[in-house]
Design a protein around this motif. Structure first.
Motif, PDB file in Angstrom:
ATOM      1  N   THR A 181     -10.510   6.959  -1.289  1.00 34.77           N
ATOM      2  CA  THR A 181      -8.936   6.785  -1.695  1.00 34.77           C
ATOM      3  C   THR A 181      -9.024   5.939  -2.712  1.00 34.77           C
ATOM      4  O   THR A 181      -9.409   4.728  -2.617  1.00 34.77           O
ATOM      5  CB  THR A 181      -8.057   6.232  -0.424  1.00 34.77           C
ATOM      6  N   ASN A 228      -8.101  -4.736  -8.466  1.00 35.95           N
ATOM      7  CA  ASN A 228      -7.025  -3.930  -8.675  1.00 35.95           C
ATOM      8  C   ASN A 228      -6.037  -4.652  -9.677  1.00 35.95           C
ATOM      9  O   ASN A 228      -5.762  -5.571  -9.474  1.00 35.95           O
ATOM     10  CB  ASN A 228      -6.205  -3.300  -7.583  1.00 35.95           C
ATOM     11  N   PHE A 233       0.863  -1.275   0.021  1.00 34.29           N
ATOM     12  CA  PHE A 233       0.022   0.105  -0.073  1.00 34.29           C
ATOM     13  C   PHE A 233       1.141   1.226  -0.033  1.00 34.29           C
ATOM     14  O   PHE A 233       1.865   1.236   0.947  1.00 34.29           O
ATOM     15  CB  PHE A 233      -0.899  -0.022   1.252  1.00 34.29           C
ATOM     16  N   ARG A 241      -6.266   4.354  -5.621  1.00 37.27           N
ATOM     17  CA  ARG A 241      -4.964   3.962  -5.963  1.00 37.27           C
ATOM     18  C   ARG A 241      -4.375   3.401  -7.302  1.00 37.27           C
ATOM     19  O   ARG A 241      -5.448   2.936  -8.048  1.00 37.27           O
ATOM     20  CB  ARG A 241      -4.539   2.591  -5.159  1.00 37.27           C
ATOM     21  N   SER A 242      -3.457   3.592  -7.575  1.00 42.49           N
ATOM     22  CA  SER A 242      -2.724   3.226  -8.811  1.00 42.49           C
ATOM     23  C   SER A 242      -3.327   1.456  -9.263  1.00 42.49           C
ATOM     24  O   SER A 242      -3.122   0.807  -8.331  1.00 42.49           O
ATOM     25  CB  SER A 242      -1.489   3.280  -8.861  1.00 42.49           C
ATOM     26  N   ASN A 301       0.207   7.685  -7.235  1.00 40.82           N
ATOM     27  CA  ASN A 301      -0.148   6.542  -7.048  1.00 40.82           C
ATOM     28  C   ASN A 301      -1.316   6.404  -6.293  1.00 40.82           C
ATOM     29  O   ASN A 301      -1.604   5.285  -5.877  1.00 40.82           O
ATOM     30  CB  ASN A 301       1.139   5.685  -6.597  1.00 40.82           C
ATOM     31  N   MET A 302      -1.613   7.390  -5.255  1.00 41.66           N
ATOM     32  CA  MET A 302      -2.737   7.300  -4.686  1.00 41.66           C
ATOM     33  C   MET A 302      -3.259   8.748  -4.050  1.00 41.66           C
ATOM     34  O   MET A 302      -2.394   9.780  -3.887  1.00 41.66           O
ATOM     35  CB  MET A 302      -2.281   6.660  -3.310  1.00 41.66           C
ATOM     36  N   ASP A 304      -6.638   0.611  -9.502  1.00 36.21           N
ATOM     37  CA  ASP A 304      -7.759   0.424  -8.968  1.00 36.21           C
ATOM     38  C   ASP A 304      -8.725   0.438 -10.289  1.00 36.21           C
ATOM     39  O   ASP A 304      -8.598   0.889 -11.155  1.00 36.21           O
ATOM     40  CB  ASP A 304      -8.299   1.327  -7.950  1.00 36.21           C
TER      41      ASP A 304
END
Length: 577
Positions: free
Chosen positions: A566, A200, A138, A568-569, A542-543, A571
């Motif tokens: 949130t 993801n 993460f 993230r890269s 990335n997030m 998703d």
């Protein structure tokens, strides 16, 4: 004749004021579009107790539920990241939960401290802890002026009395390792029922949003055209050495699967136009072999096909033919088929040419690149161009037939120097709309929308070329089925001699935007699609924590605002209106 183009109103951006309702409705013709707004009230559940695996002195578990982000809970110190620690919290009663919040302890340089790299979120079933969502590597959270939470939507809503977050790879504070959090929370927000995290795929600085294609046809919402990320979508099997890659003139028919017909030079068969087909069984994600269906035979070229599936299940193809290399006058021909694959005749033939009555000079006409067929109520309509006309006299001509071969000219339907490529019918608000697509061998496609098959208003810009690889647009075909306009596949290439065309795709999609709460960065204005139902949103980090916004296929009508979330890269999400 009644035309609709001059009746269409300019679209306006719908602004939403804050309110407590989750669902807002707006009327669009006789249809109702539901607009889903993020909840504006706190939905975190009251936590009745909290327990942890370990506690660092003076950093108790109660710090994680005191609504104060300047205090934190911390596990004991570890000398490496390879430790297991957890925090779990209980609610007073069993409740629905579809998100978990983890507010990191932040450093003075706005980076998270001791936030876990690997962790799993569990919910309590009443008898045991059940894993809901796990993360590996993460990304360490960042903040700006406020202590932003990491907001994690669960894959499905769970009914539970408690949540457990178990870290199996710890984060750092300098050279020491801990599991630390400033706050934890969980709750239910109806907004996440309409925008679900579905996995993801590890793609770098991208998010993918499924179910973001067009809905049933609406004439005021055909303007958000999104390039397919595999551009070009389909290329010739030829190369410069064995015969030049050059395919174009797509025409698409749904037949349980998608038959994509096209013409040009393919399968190493030389520089004579022929008609081929490839089939997609998965909505344009993959494509089958390239199969020759109608060859040129003794003729020089055969191309620019329109394929119709008749109500009785039989198939009809119109195409352009050129009898010899020295000939200058193209004429439309035809072929029939029982299945869309086996055609009669299967090559160019003088006995398979259309006949035209009432059009003076038909024998000297050069009908090239445009022979659009359309069938309605037993009448075959033919839209064609004549390149022997002077530029000032060029128009889209129209003829009708009851036997599909012998046509009678009825007049011109559009007095412009454009090349008609496709006509499709749709219904909206109890009216029939006919959409004509066209090009002029330049850097754009155009369209005209009418309530009549015999009169179309002045054309309008539809979209322009994407980059240098589709600089010269030579052809197009609508992708439609069951009153839905999915998109357009078009033939285009990089040079003005039109000898290296490929098939490109532009899909009619919803517009997806993400705005960061940390930086106010806005992503999604430059987006692509992967087939007609998935939008690819490009990030430059990335997030981020922020909000998604979903606009309709006009690009301006807001349909959905997500809760704070949130992303993230890599998703993958699914939009469920």
């Amino acid at each position: 004749m009644k035309n609709v183009l001059n009746q269409m109103l300019l679209l306006s951006i719908i602004l939403f004021s804050s309110c407590s309702k989750d669902l807002l409705e707006k009327k669009s013709g006789s249809q109702t579009t539901k607009t889903i707004k993020a909840t504006s009230v706190t939905t975190d559940l009251t936590i009745s107790s909290v327990s942890v695996s370990s506690t660092y002195p003076s950093w108790p578990a109660s710090n994680a539920i005191d609504n104060n982000t300047s205090t934190s809970w911390s596990s004991v110190l570890h000398t490496s990241s390879a430790g297991t620690e957890y925090i779990q919290f209980q609610f007073g009663t069993a409740s629905d939960v579809n998100y978990v919040k983890m507010t990191p302890r932040y450093s003075s340089n706005n980076s998270g401290l001791s936030f876990p790299s690997n962790f799993t979120i569990y919910y309590y079933s009443g008898a045991t802890w059940v894993a809901s969502k796990s993360f590996t590597n993460f990304v360490n959270p960042q903040k700006s002026t406020t202590n932003l939470p990491v907001v994690i939507p669960l894959p499905v809503t769970v009914h539970t009395t408690g949540i457990k977050i178990e870290a199996t790879k710890l984060g750092t504070d300098g050279s020491n390792y801990y599991f630390q959090l400033a706050e934890v929370a969980a709750g239910y927000d109806a907004g996440f029922d309409h925008f679900k995290w579905t996995g993801n795929d590890n793609s770098v600085q991208q998010n993918r949003i499924n179910n973001s294609g067009s809905d049933s046809f609406n004439p005021t919402r055909i303007f958000n055209w999104t390039q397919d990320d595999r551009d070009p979508l389909i290329v010739s099997n030829n190369n410069i050495i064995n015969g030049y890659p050059n395919i174009y003139a797509p025409n698409i028919v749904y037949n349980g699967a998608w038959n994509i017909y096209y013409g040009g030079w393919d399968n190493g068969e030389g520089q004579h136009d022929r008609v081929f087909v490839t089939v997609s069984y998965d909505n344009f994600i993959t494509f089958g072999t390239h199969t020759l269906v109608v060859g040129n035979g003794a003729w020089y070229h055969l191309n620019n096909e329109t394929v119709l599936k008749n109500p009785d299940g039989s198939w009809l193809m119109y195409y352009t033919t050129l009898p010899s290399q020295t000939a200058t006058k193209n004429k439309p021909g035809f072929a029939t088929s029982p299945d869309g694959v086996n055609w009669t005749p299967n090559s160019g033939s003088a006995s398979a040419l259309l006949n035209m009555n009432g059009y003076s000079g038909w024998s000297g006409a050069d009908v090239n690149g445009s022979n659009v067929g359309f069938l309605e109520n037993g009448i075959y309509h033919l839209y064609f161009n004549n390149f022997t006309d002077s530029v000032s006299q060029r128009a889209v001509h129209h003829a009708v037939s009851t036997d599909k071969v012998n046509f009678s000219y009825t007049g011109d339907v559009l007095a412009e120097d454009v090349v008609a490529q496709d006509v499709k019918a749709f219904t909206y608000n109890n009216s029939t709309y006919y959409l004509m697509g066209m090009h002029h061998n330049g850097q754009e496609l155009r369209y005209s929308l009418s309530n009549s098959l015999t009169s179309f208003p002045a054309s309008n810009f539809l979209f322009g070329n994407y980059n240098a690889n589709d600089l010269f647009i030579t052809s197009m075909g609508f992708v439609t089925n069951a009153n839905r306009l999915y998109g357009i596949i078009y033939g285009a290439g990089p040079n003005s001699n039109l000898s290296q065309n490929s098939l490109h795709a532009r899909w009619l999609t919803k517009k997806i935007i993400f705005i960061s709460d940390r930086t106010n960065a806005r992503w999604g204005d430059i987006e692509k699609a992967h087939g007609p139902n998935q939008v690819v949103l490009y990030m430059n980090t990335n997030m981020e924590t922020g909000h998604f916004y979903v606009y309709d296929t006009d690009g301006t009508t807001l349909l959905y605002t997500s809760p704070q979330v949130t992303m993230r890269s890599g998703d993958v999400w699914t939009y469920n209106p």
